[in-house]
Design an enzyme around this catalytic site. Structure first.
Site, mmCIF file in Angstrom:
data_model
loop_
_atom_site.group_PDB
_atom_site.id
_atom_site.type_symbol
_atom_site.label_atom_id
_atom_site.label_comp_id
_atom_site.label_asym_id
_atom_site.label_seq_id
_atom_site.Cartn_x
_atom_site.Cartn_y
_atom_site.Cartn_z
ATOM 1 N N ARG A 59 89.493 17.175 -21.834
ATOM 2 C CA ARG A 59 88.705 16.783 -23.002
ATOM 3 C C ARG A 59 88.299 18.047 -23.746
ATOM 4 N NH1 ARG A 59 85.133 19.932 -22.084
ATOM 5 N NH2 ARG A 59 83.998 18.989 -23.796
ATOM 6 N N ASP A 119 84.814 18.309 -33.605
ATOM 7 C CA ASP A 119 86.041 17.551 -33.338
ATOM 8 C C ASP A 119 86.850 17.321 -34.596
ATOM 9 O OD1 ASP A 119 84.120 16.796 -30.987
ATOM 10 O OD2 ASP A 119 86.187 16.431 -30.346
ATOM 11 N N GLN A 133 78.811 16.379 -20.048
ATOM 12 C CA GLN A 133 79.629 17.603 -20.189
ATOM 13 C C GLN A 133 78.758 18.851 -20.117
ATOM 14 O OE1 GLN A 133 79.838 14.937 -22.188
ATOM 15 N NE2 GLN A 133 81.872 14.616 -23.013
ATOM 16 N N ASN A 155 81.131 15.672 -34.212
ATOM 17 C CA ASN A 155 81.062 16.343 -32.906
ATOM 18 C C ASN A 155 80.414 15.368 -31.929
ATOM 19 O OD1 ASN A 155 81.531 18.727 -31.266
ATOM 20 N ND2 ASN A 155 79.318 18.947 -31.168
HETATM 21 O O1 MRU Z 1 84.301 13.771 -25.606
HETATM 22 P P1 MRU Z 1 84.608 15.239 -25.483
HETATM 23 O O2 MRU Z 1 84.067 15.866 -24.251
HETATM 24 O O3 MRU Z 1 86.081 15.509 -25.703
HETATM 25 O O4 MRU Z 1 83.842 15.890 -26.711
HETATM 26 C C1 MRU Z 1 83.897 17.279 -26.884
HETATM 27 C C2 MRU Z 1 83.112 17.750 -28.047
HETATM 28 O O5 MRU Z 1 82.512 16.996 -28.787
HETATM 29 C C3 MRU Z 1 83.168 19.227 -28.332
HETATM 30 O O6 MRU Z 1 81.969 19.672 -28.890
HETATM 31 C C4 MRU Z 1 84.308 19.485 -29.332
HETATM 32 O O7 MRU Z 1 85.496 18.890 -28.894
HETATM 33 C C5 MRU Z 1 84.532 20.924 -29.543
HETATM 34 S S1 MRU Z 1 85.248 21.666 -28.097
HETATM 35 C C6 MRU Z 1 85.575 23.273 -28.412
#
Ligand code: MRU
Length: 357
Positions: free
Chosen positions: A50, A239, A198, A249
């Site tokens: 992820r 994102d 996370q 994000n």
């Molecule tokens: O659902 P996830 O864990 O994939 O979400 C990740 C995020 O929102 C991060 O902040 C984003 O991908 C930037 S990672 C460098």
């Protein structure tokens, strides 16, 4: 000057993509192989890999692995089969543009070849290049943004934007790391980031590993720390960044931006230009992924919510550009008005540097 060891969660070995399983961290560091598109879709949907840049690089390697095993056929038919599989892969998660961007780059590369053998070779070369570029890009983002963080003070970050969310080094966490490595006396607050945690599982793991002073917060504690003047800057990842600077994000980012604005605290977004999507005019056009209800009703596989309760589980939110103090990219620090700054950054970057223009 502080130094730290490297964590690179995406590898290529024996014609397979190897991924560090992020659902098992920090308790276990276990690598697993991915050899085709179905396995990659499963790994992305279940969050074993992820983070926007990481899923893009992983997808490029997954297509290379898939192509290596796709039976020989006349090139046009072989490309049609690969394109259909690639379309399924690109749809595995909808919000992060890096996934669709990397898949499109891979397809363009394959289509520009004269034989199946050449297509296989060039797909793998592209994946290696994207991985290396991502690490170099993140170091450039870190160098561009380090000076924005306080000489002494608290820096709050959300979700995981470190090496684990990328091919290595990280974006927002890369800025924090670069500031720390340059000797800034910062102390990090990382939010837990419900429901996937996370922050608690991955960012905390990375910060401890790097030796950067840090404390973990319940998501809802951010406001009180800002009111106590403990937070001097917020830095998050992205994102998808729309052409006007609106930024999708991890859910909770918008809340932090509103809080930071209310307390006069600078709010920075750090992301590679591959996260900028000029085809998305504003945040309203960004598709927000809704994830399964049991991610909210259960913790660690155990039900915590009353049976029968309804659930909303948006995985992302959109922070309007007006709440963002600056967007830190490998092309430099972009400031409002964002439509012009983003257009100029796109125009300045060569295709080899990975801009999705
Ligand atoms: O659902 P996830 O864990 O994939 O979400 C990740 C995020 O929102 C991060 O902040 C984003 O991908 C930037 S990672 C460098």
């Amino acid at each position: 000057m502080h130094q730290a060891g490297e964590l690179e969660p995406i590898r290529w070995q024996d014609e397979s993509l190897l991924l560090l399983d992020q659902t098992l961290l920090p308790a276990q560091e276990r690598w697993f192989p991915v050899v085709n598109v179905d396995e990659a879709i499963e790994a992305i949907r279940t969050m074993r890999v992820r983070g926007a840049p990481a899923i893009g690089v992983a997808a490029a390697y997954a297509l290379a692995a898939h192509a290596a095993r796709l039976p020989d056929a006349p090139l046009p038919r072989w490309l049609d089969t690969l394109s259909a599989e690639a379309a399924r892969l690109a749809a595995a998660r909808p919000t992060a543009v890096n996934l669709a961007w990397a898949v499109e780059r891979a397809l363009q590369t394959a289509r520009g070849t004269g034989s199946v053998g050449e297509a296989r070779e060039r797909l793998l070369a592209l994946a290696h290049r994207l991985r290396e570029q991502d690490i170099a890009t993140n170091r450039a983002i870190g160098a561009a943004g380090a000076g924005l963080l306080p000489e002494h003070g608290g820096v709050l970050t959300h979700c995981n934007t470190g090496a684990l969310a990328t091919a290595g080094y990280g974006t927002a966490l890369g800025v924090i790391r670069a500031a720390w490595e340059a000797g800034r006396d910062i102390s990090v607050f990382c939010t837990e980031t419900r429901p996937w945690l996370q922050g608690a599982r991955l960012t905390a793991y990375e910060l401890v590993r790097l030796g950067i002073p840090a404390r973990l917060l319940a998501d809802s504690a951010a406001g009180v720390l800002m009111a106590q003047s403990a937070v001097h800057a917020v830095v998050v990842g992205a994102d998808r960044i729309a052409a006007n600077g609106d930024t999708a994000n991890k859910v909770g980012t918008y809340t932090l931006a509103v809080l930071a604005h209310a307390h006069g605290i600078p709010f920075y977004v750090a992301a590679p230009m591959s996260t900028v999507d000029p085809a998305t005019p504003t945040g309203e056009a960004i598709v927000i992924e809704e994830r399964p209800a049991d991610e909210v009703t259960h913790v660690g596989g155990r039900r915590i919510a009353a049976e029968g309760i309804g659930v909303r589980n948006p995985a992302f939110d959109v922070t309007p550009a007006r709440l963002i103090s600056a967007i830190i990219t490998e092309r430099g620090v972009l400031r409002a008005p964002y439509p012009a700054a983003i257009a100029a950054a796109i125009a300045a970057a060569s295709p080899a540097q990975g801009v999705s223009a």
